[in-house]
Design an enzyme around this catalytic site. Structure first.
Site, short mmCIF file in Angstrom:
data_model
loop_
_atom_site.label_atom_id
_atom_site.label_comp_id
_atom_site.label_asym_id
_atom_site.label_seq_id
_atom_site.Cartn_x
_atom_site.Cartn_y
_atom_site.Cartn_z
N CYS A 233 -1.89 4.51 3.60
CA CYS A 233 -2.66 3.41 3.02
C CYS A 233 -4.05 3.44 3.63
O CYS A 233 -4.19 3.63 4.84
CB CYS A 233 -1.97 2.10 3.33
SG CYS A 233 -2.81 0.65 2.67
N LEU A 234 -5.08 3.23 2.82
CA LEU A 234 -6.45 3.24 3.34
C LEU A 234 -6.70 2.09 4.32
O LEU A 234 -7.62 2.15 5.12
CB LEU A 234 -7.47 3.16 2.19
CG LEU A 234 -7.50 4.38 1.26
CD1 LEU A 234 -8.50 4.15 0.12
CD2 LEU A 234 -7.86 5.65 2.03
N GLY B 171 -5.17 5.34 -4.62
CA GLY B 171 -5.11 3.99 -5.16
C GLY B 171 -5.86 3.05 -4.25
O GLY B 171 -6.03 3.33 -3.05
N GLN C 21 -8.07 -4.94 -0.50
CA GLN C 21 -8.45 -3.95 0.52
C GLN C 21 -9.96 -3.84 0.70
O GLN C 21 -10.42 -3.24 1.67
CB GLN C 21 -7.91 -2.56 0.14
CG GLN C 21 -6.40 -2.47 0.22
CD GLN C 21 -5.94 -1.06 -0.07
OE1 GLN C 21 -5.81 -0.69 -1.23
NE2 GLN C 21 -5.73 -0.27 0.96
N HIS D 67 2.97 0.55 -4.82
CA HIS D 67 2.25 0.35 -3.56
C HIS D 67 1.05 -0.59 -3.77
O HIS D 67 0.85 -1.54 -3.00
CB HIS D 67 1.80 1.72 -3.03
CG HIS D 67 0.97 1.67 -1.78
ND1 HIS D 67 1.40 2.22 -0.59
CD2 HIS D 67 -0.26 1.15 -1.54
CE1 HIS D 67 0.46 2.02 0.34
NE2 HIS D 67 -0.56 1.38 -0.22
N GLU D 68 0.26 -0.32 -4.81
CA GLU D 68 -0.93 -1.13 -5.06
C GLU D 68 -0.57 -2.54 -5.51
O GLU D 68 -1.21 -3.52 -5.11
CB GLU D 68 -1.85 -0.47 -6.10
CG GLU D 68 -2.34 0.92 -5.71
CD GLU D 68 -2.95 0.99 -4.32
OE1 GLU D 68 -3.56 0.00 -3.88
OE2 GLU D 68 -2.78 2.02 -3.65
N HIS E 85 0.09 -4.80 -2.68
CA HIS E 85 -1.11 -5.33 -2.01
C HIS E 85 -1.50 -6.69 -2.61
O HIS E 85 -2.05 -7.54 -1.92
CB HIS E 85 -2.29 -4.37 -2.16
CG HIS E 85 -2.32 -3.28 -1.13
ND1 HIS E 85 -2.38 -3.53 0.22
CD2 HIS E 85 -2.33 -1.93 -1.26
CE1 HIS E 85 -2.42 -2.37 0.88
NE2 HIS E 85 -2.37 -1.39 0.01
#
Ligand code: NI
Length: 179
Positions: free
Chosen positions: A91-92, A48, A53, A133-134, A137
């Site tokens: 997480c990226l 994701g 991000q 999660h996304e 953000h």
């Protein structure tokens, strides 16, 4: 096509609430933007990726479950959540860091596609976890913020060290050493 740079936690705009994607942005250009987000996500081997991000404070994210279809959510709303699941997340924007987070087992989401067409989706398990999660953000929340206070403190200390290593590698790839 080169992949987009990922913003590392806690750099801007990761910790603030993102704005809705303006109506005037829908169409071909937003489709291209979503495609670049998906390409970046796949390149980084993520499941994701949210627009903040990659430095764009927009309410928009992409996701793809292993063996699933790529999905794009613009201006999403979570209409309902129920049940509970606990599992490790990463997480990226915090590469190398993982920890347990409790989420709803099921979510019901409404969103627009990049052309501005509304759709609704019900997801459970891993897909529901990615969506939550996304979606976080877009409100300036990362998975660390969902951990209990002691785990969060420990994870933050670990992240500070990890980030220092990453920055050393970025600034001086030849000389940086891994412990
Ligand atoms: Ni993330």
């Amino acid at each position: 096509m080169s992949s987009l740079n990922i913003v590392l936690y806690p750099d801007d705009p990761l910790t603030r609430r993102a704005d809705p994607v303006p109506e005037t942005r829908f169409g071909l250009r937003l489709q291209m933007f979503a495609r670049r987000m998906l390409e970046t996500m796949e390149h980084m081997e993520g499941v994701g990726l949210a627009a903040p991000q990659i430095g764009r404070a927009w309410r928009m994210f992409v996701m793809r479950e292993p063996d699933g279809e790529p999905l794009v959510f613009v201006n999403p709303e979570i209409l309902a959540m129920d049940g509970e699941q606990t599992g490790d997340e990463g997480c990226l924007s915090l590469p190398g860091l993982f920890g347990p987070v409790t989420r709803a087992q099921r979510v019901h989401v409404r969103a627009l596609d990049p052309k501005g067409r509304p759709f609704e989706l019900e997801a459970e398990g891993f897909a529901a976890r990615i969506i939550q999660h996304e979606y976080d953000h877009l409100d300036g929340i990362v998975f660390l913020d969902r951990m209990d206070v002691f785990s969060r403190e420990a994870a933050l200390r670990e992240w500070e060290q990890q980030r220092a290593i990453l920055e050393a590698e970025r600034n001086n790839p030849a000389r940086a050493a891994r412990p």
